[in-house]
Enzyme design. Structure first.
Site, PDB file in Angstrom:
ATOM      1  N   ARG A  83      40.103  65.389  39.312  1.00 10.02           N
ATOM      2  CA  ARG A  83      40.058  65.911  41.315  1.00 10.02           C
ATOM      3  C   ARG A  83      39.543  64.169  41.396  1.00 10.02           C
ATOM      4  NH1 ARG A  83      35.843  68.275  45.579  1.00 10.02           N
ATOM      5  NH2 ARG A  83      36.622  67.483  47.126  1.00 10.02           N
ATOM      6  N   ARG A  92      41.649  70.889  44.999  1.00 10.76           N
ATOM      7  CA  ARG A  92      41.130  70.163  43.722  1.00 10.76           C
ATOM      8  C   ARG A  92      40.833  71.325  42.923  1.00 10.76           C
ATOM      9  NH1 ARG A  92      39.004  70.465  48.694  1.00 10.76           N
ATOM     10  NH2 ARG A  92      37.145  71.831  49.490  1.00 10.76           N
ATOM     11  N   ASP A  95      35.333  71.697  42.462  1.00 14.81           N
ATOM     12  CA  ASP A  95      34.773  70.939  43.417  1.00 14.81           C
ATOM     13  C   ASP A  95      32.984  71.196  43.585  1.00 14.81           C
ATOM     14  OD1 ASP A  95      33.983  69.658  46.093  1.00 14.81           O
ATOM     15  OD2 ASP A  95      33.494  71.582  47.029  1.00 14.81           O
ATOM     16  N   ASP A  97      29.040  71.176  44.315  1.00 12.40           N
ATOM     17  CA  ASP A  97      28.331  70.306  46.063  1.00 12.40           C
ATOM     18  C   ASP A  97      26.961  71.248  45.488  1.00 12.40           C
ATOM     19  OD1 ASP A  97      30.180  69.271  47.826  1.00 12.40           O
ATOM     20  OD2 ASP A  97      30.263  71.786  48.495  1.00 12.40           O
TER      21      ASP A  97
END
Length: 154
Positions: A83, A92, A95, A97
């Site tokens: 990334r 991407r 990811d 989170d």
């Protein structure tokens, strides 16, 4: 130990493998234990231009790391897996989170927990529902189940 829920997504390259590698790297960290993993969901990218569909999932972690230390680990894994941009809406390979860290409410430079958009995204709530349907959002005081039902309309 801190209980953490994360979301994982990929829409570039070998999507499933990218998510598996991210989870492997998390589990290899001496201060992180991957407790549960959802199935993966294919979803349309939420972006202002057309891009490949995402695979999305969620995981429950147990860690002694602080939220900011965990963020450093997740960003390092994202970089390791290719990334290059942290811009929203960009395609991407991975990811990661941090959605929830215990039931804490945290607002720091580059880190807001609960994730400010988690309750508005089915691609987050669907996999999270599998592993934590009764977890209560610490700001909204609603379970993942009820947040998901509200978005789904049932």
């Amino acid at each position: 130990m801190n209980q953490v829920y994360i979301s994982l997504g990929s829409n570039l390259g070998p999507r499933e493998k990218n998510i598996e590698q991210a989870l492997d790297l998390l589990s290899q960290h001496s201060d992180i234990s991957v407790q549960q993993i959802s199935t993966l969901y294919e979803t349309v990218a939420v972006a202002s231009y057309k891009q490949p569909n995402f695979l999305n999932g969620a995981a429950k972690l147990s860690t002694i790391l602080t939220p900011y230390e965990l963020l450093t680990v997740t960003e390092s894994i994202e970089n390791q897996l290719g990334r290059s941009s942290k811009g929203t809406g960009d395609p991407r390979p991975i990811d990661i989170d941090i959605l929830f860290y215990n039931s804490e409410i945290i607002s720091m430079d580059h880190l807001t927990i609960p994730h400010p958009m988690a309750h508005e995204r089915l691609f987050v709530l669907d996999p999270l529902y599998e592993i934590a349907p009764n977890f209560e959002h610490p700001i909204l005081n609603e379970s993942i189940r009820s947040l998901r039902e509200a978005l789904r309309g049932y």
